[in-house]
Design an enzyme around this catalytic site. Structure first.
Site, PDB file in Angstrom:
ATOM      1  N   ASP A  18      24.285  10.707  12.977  1.00  0.00           N
ATOM      2  CA  ASP A  18      24.480   9.165  13.278  1.00  0.00           C
ATOM      3  C   ASP A  18      22.951   8.777  13.939  1.00  0.00           C
ATOM      4  OD1 ASP A  18      27.366   9.883  13.690  1.00  0.00           O
ATOM      5  OD2 ASP A  18      26.742   9.671  15.979  1.00  0.00           O
ATOM      6  N   ARG A  98      16.681  11.141  29.956  1.00  0.00           N
ATOM      7  CA  ARG A  98      16.872  10.261  29.692  1.00  0.00           C
ATOM      8  C   ARG A  98      15.428   9.776  29.457  1.00  0.00           C
ATOM      9  NH1 ARG A  98      19.427  12.039  25.787  1.00  0.00           N
ATOM     10  NH2 ARG A  98      21.708  11.764  25.733  1.00  0.00           N
ATOM     11  N   ASP A 127      23.916   6.592  29.632  1.00  0.00           N
ATOM     12  CA  ASP A 127      22.076   6.712  28.403  1.00  0.00           C
ATOM     13  C   ASP A 127      21.859   5.661  28.320  1.00  0.00           C
ATOM     14  OD1 ASP A 127      22.592   9.306  29.093  1.00  0.00           O
ATOM     15  OD2 ASP A 127      23.198   9.817  27.673  1.00  0.00           O
ATOM     16  N   SER A 179      31.740  15.389  22.482  1.00  0.00           N
ATOM     17  CA  SER A 179      30.266  15.384  21.888  1.00  0.00           C
ATOM     18  C   SER A 179      30.080  15.624  22.981  1.00  0.00           C
ATOM     19  CB  SER A 179      30.498  13.221  22.074  1.00  0.00           C
ATOM     20  OG  SER A 179      30.444  12.947  23.529  1.00  0.00           O
TER      21      SER A 179
END
Lengths: 411, 411, 411, 411
Positions: A18, A98, A127, A179
């Site tokens: 991705d 993050r 996120d 995921s």
């Protein structure tokens, strides 16, 4: 690599399909020179491989940084000092990673003269907020590009067609039906078959922990030492923050400790289901609370615990670099300074139970609490203490009684 | 039983040695006519036996009341609606029983024309506060007598001498090296060998739960149904509150669920170590949170969770009948009304893990959260949402940058 | 008025130039049939005139509703029960009006089969949020149109050109160098010359209050009676909620009471300067607090006051119909039930001072507080009360002393 | 003065009749050698006179210390940084003085080898708690003697008889029908004729402020400058903390600013009526809030304001030296660091209104807020921001609608 007059963008690049597509899309559809950045937060991937792949995919520059110590020392451990859980359970493993990644992106952007940053987070999750909020807070004139929100691809078929068109290899193996996000603190799982909150997660999904059923039949005891608020040693072995967390993961993981299955509330307004493995984090959480129970004053502990949900919410929502998180951190760090001591835990097939705690500055006073008389506690004081605490209730009861009497009289 | 002109006192009487001594002491040393009261809160003792023993020991009257349903329905379940834990762990099993016992003592006092109440709680613990605070709140002119604070006995030898002198049988078996309090919600252990917080509790101490090691090798799945905030059925079987809690204890207990080992802060100002078994309470706690996760709005949940530590503190400290607890209860009950749904739990050797949850009025929307586009969530909105959330931080960063510039200029 | 196949939109229409332009713009540029709605919230305008003007400007239907009683009874008074101020000062006069207007718009939309609502609030302020949040909460499939965010006009010249083009009369008088919002609770002023927060507002700007300098030289005393949480009478005269607030405005206004000058934080992320006149609201605020001081238990008052800032934030940010505001309201209403009594205020040239308060269920007990002994308060109890409250600090001091001693020894 | 083998006690001695009686009582009835201590906190009395009088009354030693700067710098100003009010109004003038006096008593006790401290506070008030709590926190083995709780005198006649007997002069002038406590921050009045909360305080009672009616007919403007959280200058004149507060008192006092009339809740469980004059404190409170409104981030301000009531409660209740107050102070001090700027106030006959504020690091951005477009605020973002904020409410409304439908179907 030649200097172009195209604007530069820094992309958080994982090396996967991705973000490779994103790299190419930013380059071909948005006209950016892409600077790729891959952080080693202990996710277990080879970041140097990702760096090379980024260059091969067309990045004008590519960074791979080992951030494991910085991650644990400056993000995970300060957060742990709060003993905060999001919505009662979640140890914030993804949330806390993050801001660090975004901070590094901003630093690379300044170094490379980039005007923008980009990431592979979707338009529905937390996120994107955590990445972009951090970028804005640290560099208010930054441009953020979130391809998942912006491009016109409809579903994965479109994406993969674009990949093939640009020579990006598309794995032929079946994707996992969920995921994943991994770092030194945890692995999170969401999406796919997990989207039905009534479905139990499959046993083979987990990676950091054995299932309780497969854990050893003998309990394992572990001692964790804290100094001034941070864990510094396990079973007597002093370790750096990252090494200590890795060790805690290993110990917790082999005993099946730290699986959590949760429906949680995202900042963007929806509920989602997440499953987490946080073996070391869970172990350190209970160990810390045990040492806190000896070393923190009652009122300090209660006040801190009343603020912890707010702190967790700020971390979860991406407000790490917001002034309100920083102000709470000052408070939390002050409180944590006296958390010095040792917890003893028993791990057994998924259980993580505190069975002992000690501290050089312990506020626990055996003489005070003992059923036998002694110490400077005078039991007679207790009756008076109760009477004064009850005074306002007695007054109220009398007023109520009078009111009740009047009501009767009125009839 | 003849009417005397001695004042009457209602004593919370367990039938054990200590409250038998108290009964006699109130009678002989303080000149009271003693009305004994023994409550069945599911502690597992034969309360009728205690009633007879009270009369034999000299009580002018003796009551034995089965309060199990009232206890769970009007005390435990309302408290559970708050999902509150004291100091992160304790499910408040002893705390929640005391106000009910004290309330009954007051009712009996009014019925019997007694002027005072008495109990066997020591002068260092929380129970004295919970008993007396309740009594004062409900009957402001009541007199409370706490023999453990008032008498002149020095240690157990004196006590036992007094017992023998008054014909109270003194058991010759060795006392357990800890003290215990049991009811339908839990058993607590404290004192004696537990006073060293570094000592692990002995395996043979526990009564409601098998040890995780001795629990079955196969996991057990259980489904708990909630309606409007309260658990109403287990595995499809609708049960009264007390029966449901008993059932949950049985299921949790046989799987080793619900042991807690804690150093906690007492209201009277000292730290103490408590060990608890709360199998059913633990099971219901996680089941409830799972149903809450689907049915409670994010902000409502966060606000409720911010208030829960205060609520727990009030219950722990004995302020059940205080107006501030009652006001919080109104809030909590309102919030709980929408908690209707089912949780599925996996119990295995001490673990109690939520693996599924569903609710007719679930606020979880699979379409909204799915990675695929759709629903009325527009991903483009997220970027704008982030920008406005970040605005104040961007302004601050700009001001900070300007300030930094100035500081440099000053040099 | 004929049925068209154009979609219908409900517009909050004031009758002024800007919403007239919006009406026409929605009709001509967006293809809507416009249903105008003008609410009488006590702003002092003639709403029937606005209704006629809307029809003349092209509305397919126009409503004018007198909402004054509903506004005060169901919005202002419930909010007042919280004694909440936004950021320490602001009485939320504009914030509390928006949800009611938006609720009526939604009701009219359902009645008229309209698919959308529109309003004249700008894209930088709080009102757009309050309008649209309410609309979404009550009718989740509603479309909202905010012309100030959407149209292409650049500045007022463009706007006025559009107006003239469509036959909307443009006033030739100079506009005030600020903007205003009025209702029965207050008038707010912002923008224009007020945007410099160092500038004092001009004396001639104010409308509901005389300046303190121009107020009478003699103080005026006023008594306000509360029943179960709401003001019911002024100087002995029972009045409906709206009439009472109007009366309070009159009394406060003539004495120069209730001007506030504030820099506040908007929900959309910026600071702004607002100036407010809230004569009656200010008077009722202090009167209520005075009655609360007699009738609310200490801990209830403190808990309520800790929640009030959050409540104010919710109202300010437009979350009136959010479940978290409703849950807090349940709490606040419960607490308010015992607020029954009378406050006596002295008004004098801008001052509003409580000088007396009384209540039939007053918890103030003169005998208890009197310096002379008596009542069931035993002064000896106080020493013991202090000792137990100090216990944890004494333990900590001893531990600290020992630690200090050790540190010395180490040297 | 010769060394005796009698134990020493340090007495907080005012020089008045009551503490003179206490001095003598401690000496004659309790066998102490009394060390008198009189603090100058700006109460306006001649402390050297008190020192001499103490020696004449029999003290073995007597201290008079000027604590004005320490009081304002280390107690009043740190407290002011919180912008806290107790129960919405009270500026904590007496509460904040007690810990300093008690701290000095402890220091003198250590210096003099005294084993005990004593004070003239009654057994019903807060001051006993504040004195003794501080003493215990700083010197856990101290003995506290509170004569008003301990002696056998019944009423003032007994007291005065004792005085005469021991040669202590008893003033023949009528005592004021209230009691007073004064320092540089305020004067408080309570008791006597004020005990009826419906009675307006008499005009001649006040000392620090003229009545609004008697204040000048012209408004006075004043500018207060803050640096890093503390007021440093008035009208451009830099002053030490104590001098600045004195100046603020003078300015506020001559304009009738800062009178408060309150029924408040004491820590010992009763309500009491207090009347306060805090001219300078009131002025500085509003000035600070004005500078905060420019310099504090929204979320920081809201969080700080949510904590302020708790902070006020701690100060009021006497927990100044408690670890939870100290932890909150760390937070408050951090937040206050950015409070640098100037407020402009208009004082007029009791009113104290902010009319301007400015700050070098102001977060107020005129361009951002201006109705005209511009800056980096994109109005289109607001619609998306609202939609995401409303998302959870829309989901809930849909679920509710479905539920409603079902309910209808059931009928």
């Amino acid at each position: 690599m030649t200097q172009t007059d195209r604007p530069k963008i820094v992309l958080a690049y994982s090396g996967g399909l991705d973000t490779s597509i994103i790299l190419k899309w930013l380059q071909t559809e948005r006209g950016y020179d892409v600077v790729a950045f891959t952080a080693d937060l202990g996710q277990g991937d080879e970041v140097e491989e990702a760096r090379v792949k980024a260059l091969n995919t067309g990045a004008v520059a590519a960074y791979a940084l080992d951030l494991r110590e910085e991650f644990v020392r400056d993000y995970v451990f300060p957060m742990f000092r709060s003993s905060a859980l999001y919505e009662g359970y979640y140890l914030l493993g993804t949330s806390i990673a993050r801001p660090l990644i975004a901070k590094k992106m901003v630093e690379i952007a300044e170094q490379e003269g980039a005007v923008a940053v980009s990431h592979g987070a979707t338009g529905k999750g937390n996120d994107q907020v955590r990445f972009e909020m951090t970028a804005y807070a640290l560099k208010p004139d930054i441009v953020t590009v979130a391809p998942w929100r912006d491009w016109d691809f409809q579903g994965r078929a479109d994406l993969e067609a674009f990949a093939r068109e640009h020579g990006i290899p598309v794995p032929t193996t079946q994707k996992d039906p969920w995921s994943m996000d991994a770092n030194l603190l945890h692995i999170s799982f969401e999406g796919g078959i997990l989207e039905d909150p009534w479905n139990e997660p499959p046993a083979h999904m987990f990676k950091l922990t054995v299932s309780p059923e497969d854990a050893p039949d003998q309990p394992e005891y572990v001692e964790v030492e804290f100094e001034n608020g941070d864990a510094v040693a396990i079973n007597g072995e002093r370790l750096s923050p990252a090494a200590l967390l890795a060790k805690a993961n290993e110990i917790g993981g082999r005993n099946g400790v730290g699986r959590i299955d949760l429906v949680e509330n995202r900042f963007v307004g929806m509920k989602s289901r997440g499953v987490y493995e946080t073996p070391g984090g869970t172990l350190l959480y209970h160990a810390r609370r045990a040492v806190e129970s000896l070393t923190l004053d009652r009122e300090v502990l209660h006040q801190r615990d009343a603020l912890a949900p707010k702190y967790a919410e700020l971390v979860y929502n991406g407000f790490w670099f917001a002034p309100e998180r920083e102000a709470l951190q000052v408070y939390i760090d002050h409180v944590a300074r006296s958390v010095t001591g040792t917890a003893r835990l028993k791990l057994y097939k998924g259980n993580c139970t505190v069975v002992g705690r000690k501290a050089p500055g312990s506020l626990y006073d055996k003489d005070l609490v003992s059923f036998e008389a002694g110490g400077d506690y005078n039991q007679h004081d207790a009756g008076a203490f109760i009477k004064l605490n009850a005074l306002r209730m007695r007054v109220q009861a009398r007023v109520g009684a009078k009111a009740g009497q009047k009501e009767v009289e009125r009839v």
